[in-house]
Enzyme design. Structure first.
Site, PDB file in Angstrom:
ATOM      1  CB  THR A  25       9.346   2.084   2.427  1.00  0.00           C
ATOM      2  OG1 THR A  25       9.504   3.274   1.881  1.00  0.00           O
ATOM      3  CG2 THR A  25      10.678   1.598   2.382  1.00  0.00           C
TER       4      THR A  25
ATOM      5  CG  ASP B 252       3.580   7.920 -13.737  1.00  0.00           C
ATOM      6  OD1 ASP B 252       4.217   8.826 -13.600  1.00  0.00           O
ATOM      7  OD2 ASP B 252       3.943   6.755 -13.440  1.00  0.00           O
TER       8      ASP B 252
HETATM    9  C1  PRP Z   1       0.714   9.567  -5.595  1.00  0.00           C
HETATM   10  C2  PRP Z   1      -0.677  10.381  -5.296  1.00  0.00           C
HETATM   11  C3  PRP Z   1      -0.540  10.678  -3.770  1.00  0.00           C
HETATM   12  C4  PRP Z   1       0.218   9.127  -3.191  1.00  0.00           C
HETATM   13  C5  PRP Z   1      -0.977   8.419  -2.539  1.00  0.00           C
HETATM   14  O1  PRP Z   1       1.724  10.453  -5.308  1.00  0.00           O
HETATM   15  O2  PRP Z   1      -0.591  11.578  -5.993  1.00  0.00           O
HETATM   16  O3  PRP Z   1       0.178  11.596  -3.428  1.00  0.00           O
HETATM   17  O4  PRP Z   1       0.700   8.670  -4.375  1.00  0.00           O
HETATM   18  O5  PRP Z   1      -0.463   7.432  -2.012  1.00  0.00           O
HETATM   19  P1  PRP Z   1      -0.232   7.046  -0.424  1.00  0.00           P
HETATM   20  O6  PRP Z   1      -1.539   7.514   0.121  1.00  0.00           O
HETATM   21  O7  PRP Z   1      -0.167   5.757  -0.481  1.00  0.00           O
HETATM   22  O8  PRP Z   1       0.786   8.054   0.063  1.00  0.00           O
HETATM   23  P2  PRP Z   1       3.174   9.673  -5.892  1.00  0.00           P
HETATM   24  O9  PRP Z   1       4.001   9.378  -4.760  1.00  0.00           O
HETATM   25  O10 PRP Z   1       3.015   8.720  -7.080  1.00  0.00           O
HETATM   26  O11 PRP Z   1       3.856  10.971  -6.530  1.00  0.00           O
HETATM   27  P3  PRP Z   1       3.616  11.925  -7.596  1.00  0.00           P
HETATM   28  O12 PRP Z   1       2.337  12.515  -7.575  1.00  0.00           O
HETATM   29  O13 PRP Z   1       4.566  12.830  -8.031  1.00  0.00           O
HETATM   30  O14 PRP Z   1       3.454  10.880  -8.871  1.00  0.00           O
END
Ligand code: PRP
Ligand code: URA
Length: 209
Positions: free
Chosen positions: A108, A203
């Site tokens: 989503t 990652d």
């Molecule tokens: C990544 C990144 C942001 C988010 C950005 O985190 O660090 O927090 O995605 O995407 P958005 O603007 O569409 O919300 P992720 O959810 O992959 O988590 P992680 O940092 O734990 O890998």
């Protein structure tokens, strides 16, 4: 673009290019994120208000400037936002820290909260939210809303890369939140990744893929 500051400093741009390279090691990626965090911290704090205090040098008394008001709050969005934190704390060692645990649901693209621990007196402090990636801005908006729900009144957002779609959403939902970024990329792909981007920041930082 109103409320958006692109940090064009050559050191930031050079380090960002190194980070985008898919061949960069986990160690190199993490180190560069830390270094850019420090440089972005310099920019986002550039206009902090100063007050004069009386001090005594070895030679004379003088009125000298110091940063006015309460200590800053750094608010990394976990995981990847943590990569900025050490560099920022090196410059502002007395800052308080609010940890915001969010991950993006891959189907989503909505932000799912799993942790939120912030200082109690957010209303009196400037809060600087940090996350390398602003893609859809669902995570940024959830973090800012969570901080506002807990009393924060003055919030700034710092990232490394922003997508036009994310900038538009963050500025639309939180017009009071200014944003600092090293670059604005072209677009989001069908999976919500920034293109050309640098891939999945968490990652690449932690070597989890
Ligand atoms: C990544 C990144 C942001 C988010 C950005 O985190 O660090 O927090 O995605 O995407 P958005 O603007 O569409 O919300 P992720 O959810 O992959 O988590 P992680 O940092 O734990 O890998
Ligand atoms: N999160 C990331 O880590 N990278 C992207 O490109 C988008 C969201």
């Amino acid at each position: 673009m109103d409320g958006v500051i692109v940090v064009e400093h050559p050191l930031v741009q050079h380090k960002l290019t190194l980070m985008r390279n898919a061949k960069r090691s986990t160690k190199g990626f993490r180190q560069l994120l830390n270094e850019i965090g420090m440089l972005l911290c310099y920019e986002v704090t550039r206009d902090l208000p100063l007050e004069l205090i009386e001090i005594e040098t070895p030679l004379a008394r003088m009125m000298a400037p110091q940063i006015a008001g309460k200590k800053l709050v750094f608010a990394p969005i976990l995981r990847a936002g943590a990569g900025f934190l050490d560099g920022m704390l090196d410059l502002v060692p007395s800052a308080r820290v609010a940890h915001i645990g969010l991950y993006r649901d891959p189907a989503t693209l909505q932000a799912v909260q799993y942790y939120f621990k912030a200082p109690a007196d957010l209303a009196d402090r400037l809060v600087i939210v940090m996350d390398p990636m602003l893609a859809t801005a669902n995570s940024a908006c959830a973090a800012v809303k969570g901080l506002k729900d807990r009393g924060a009144k003055e919030i700034r957002f710092v990232c490394l890369l922003a997508a036009p779609e994310g900038i538009a959403k963050l500025r639309r939902e939180h017009t009071d939140v200014r944003l600092w970024t090293a670059a604005i990329d072209d677009h989001l792909n069908d999976h919500g990744y920034i293109v050309p981007g640098l891939g999945d920041a968490g990652d690449r930082m932690f070597g989890t893929k």
